[in-house]
Motif scaffolding. Sequence first.
Motif, mmCIF file in Angstrom:
data_model
loop_
_atom_site.group_PDB
_atom_site.id
_atom_site.type_symbol
_atom_site.label_atom_id
_atom_site.label_comp_id
_atom_site.label_asym_id
_atom_site.label_seq_id
_atom_site.Cartn_x
_atom_site.Cartn_y
_atom_site.Cartn_z
ATOM 1 N N ILE A 199 48.787 33.904 42.579
ATOM 2 C CA ILE A 199 47.862 34.408 41.554
ATOM 3 C C ILE A 199 47.871 35.923 41.653
ATOM 4 C CG2 ILE A 199 45.424 34.585 40.891
ATOM 5 C CD1 ILE A 199 45.086 31.701 41.845
ATOM 6 N N PHE A 200 47.978 36.597 40.525
ATOM 7 C CA PHE A 200 47.942 38.056 40.525
ATOM 8 C C PHE A 200 46.521 38.534 40.225
ATOM 9 C CE2 PHE A 200 52.376 37.322 40.494
ATOM 10 C CZ PHE A 200 52.945 38.436 41.095
ATOM 11 N N SER A 201 46.164 39.643 40.872
ATOM 12 C CA SER A 201 44.785 40.129 40.842
ATOM 13 C C SER A 201 44.733 41.602 40.459
ATOM 14 C CB SER A 201 44.153 39.932 42.226
ATOM 15 O OG SER A 201 42.830 40.434 42.264
ATOM 16 N N ALA A 202 43.699 41.954 39.699
ATOM 17 C CA ALA A 202 43.444 43.349 39.311
ATOM 18 C C ALA A 202 42.219 43.864 40.055
ATOM 19 C CB ALA A 202 43.224 43.453 37.812
ATOM 20 N N GLN A 225 42.970 36.779 38.493
ATOM 21 C CA GLN A 225 41.840 37.123 39.347
ATOM 22 C C GLN A 225 41.452 38.562 39.063
ATOM 23 O OE1 GLN A 225 41.242 36.177 43.749
ATOM 24 N NE2 GLN A 225 41.632 38.379 43.926
ATOM 25 N N VAL A 226 40.156 38.814 38.892
ATOM 26 C CA VAL A 226 39.658 40.172 38.720
ATOM 27 C C VAL A 226 38.681 40.463 39.848
ATOM 28 C CG1 VAL A 226 38.265 41.715 37.294
ATOM 29 C CG2 VAL A 226 39.979 40.255 36.224
ATOM 30 N N GLU A 227 38.883 41.611 40.500
ATOM 31 C CA GLU A 227 38.018 42.051 41.583
ATOM 32 C C GLU A 227 37.018 43.056 41.018
ATOM 33 O OE1 GLU A 227 40.317 43.105 45.033
ATOM 34 O OE2 GLU A 227 41.616 41.332 44.795
ATOM 35 N N CYS A 228 35.745 42.795 41.260
ATOM 36 C CA CYS A 228 34.697 43.563 40.584
ATOM 37 C C CYS A 228 33.444 43.591 41.444
ATOM 38 C CB CYS A 228 34.408 42.946 39.211
ATOM 39 S SG CYS A 228 34.339 41.136 39.202
ATOM 40 N N THR A 229 32.447 44.323 40.983
ATOM 41 C CA THR A 229 31.188 44.437 41.717
ATOM 42 C C THR A 229 30.009 44.334 40.757
ATOM 43 O OG1 THR A 229 31.120 46.855 41.503
ATOM 44 C CG2 THR A 229 32.188 45.969 43.467
ATOM 45 N N ILE A 230 28.882 43.921 41.303
ATOM 46 C CA ILE A 230 27.638 43.901 40.529
ATOM 47 C C ILE A 230 27.241 45.332 40.178
ATOM 48 C CG2 ILE A 230 25.185 43.288 40.578
ATOM 49 C CD1 ILE A 230 27.025 40.855 40.477
#
Length: 515
Positions: A199-202, A225-230
């Motif tokens: 799976i590729f992630s940003a 997949q997306v890497e993020c924060t609140i």
Amino acid sequence: MSKDKLVIFDTTLRDGEQSPGASMTREEKVRIARMLEKMRVDVIEAGFPIASPGDFESVRAVAAAVKDSTICGLARATRVDIESAGAALKDANSGRIHTFIATSPIHMKYKLMLSPEQVLEQAVAAVKMARNLAADVEFSLEDGSRTEPEFMYRIVEAVINAGASTINIPDTVGYGTPEEYGRMFRNVIAQVPNSDKAIFSAHCHNDLGLAVANSMAAVINGVRQVECTINGLGERAGNASLEEVVMAVKTRRDFYPVETGIETTQIVPTSRLVASVTGFPVQPNKAIVGANAFAHESGIHQDGVLKHRETYEIMKAEDVGWNSNKLVLGKHSGRAAVRARFEELGVTFASPEDLNEVFARFKSLADKKHEIFDEDLQALVTDKGGDDLPEVYKFESMQVSCKTGQKPWAQLVIVKNGESVTTEAEGSGPVDATFKAIEKVAKSNTALELYLVSAITAGTEAQGDVTVRLAKNGSIVNGVGADTDVVAASAKAYLHALNLLESGGARAHPQHDGV
């Protein structure tokens, strides 16, 4: 037509904590993690275990507390980092080791001082090592958006063969644009022979205000997949905002070929908890979670919304958690009801004594404030501190004199190491006088770096939520306090910060290497 699953990877507890002054205690990390679990976040990056004993214990505590989300620990591509991450994740129901190394020419030459071949060798060895400790391994090419394409293809193919099941190519410095960042993923997926095995992630930073746009361009080009924060929390200008990514997918399901499993009604409560814990308030015009996100002042807009909501609203406020936190408790509420509501908010108590203490604070607040909201309950726990913090200093009472033409004055009764001490001072205002009075007792020799006041809820009865950031010898602490009296809240926040200093809770600014 069925849609692909978009994995939501939240790094509020790791990358978000790298914001200057946004350090969290172990207990606060667990509270936020439980809310993320309730939101059905797929992966929670709980910290960087090797960074400090506190980070290690926080990752271990989150791993033990959360069962429905995968818990991730970050590690550089070194044996000591990877073994530390593996040990911290030992109790995780589902654990992931996230290892990384810089791959751009500028980072390899000037930071790592390694050749591309040496970086490739170290990356493969790290993934193999991590794979022996965890079934789920993610590999990141730090400064990926500035990495030379041919080297990127080589290292991605090699680490997938070594056992990495997720490949993250971050825009570490926020330099990318949507067109080029999306094209980068399209090319790497096309050029790497085994790209279908991962799976590729940003992972995007917001230095140019493009973090969400870049992330969504990546999704269009095959990222799952997306890497993020609140609240978009993160170092420098922050990270891609979880709430914006999730609601973009949900609102524009006609455009994006993915769907998330996020329970969106938990977005606003989680946003408020993170803001309260970190002392980073949400700007009113912030998308999705800002106070004005669904407000309409223009007469034309108001008229349109009244006639048909979708004329000016593309989302329902209720879908993200607005208007869901009605009055739930009052001064006649019992201990069981209070405990049940705290549990719904992801807060549990280690002992009956802890519950009794918070319940007494709840009753005191209910005598001052007729309506008790979820935000008030969160503030009661945040204001209390956490992680068995020793209370060297404790607020007991105060009186303040502030009159036009006269010097403001404050007198406080503080409990220091179990003994009541009375102290007083004048200042340029009531808060300044309060802090000077406290310093007469504490003599902390700290510098006040931040003083922030915000209202927890609307109305004149609202509690004031105060954050005080103190710095000493290169380390920082954030103290928090809440009270219907803002000056008393300020005193509590200052004392909380001093307690953190006394307990060794101060930490250097966490600008460690990372993606």
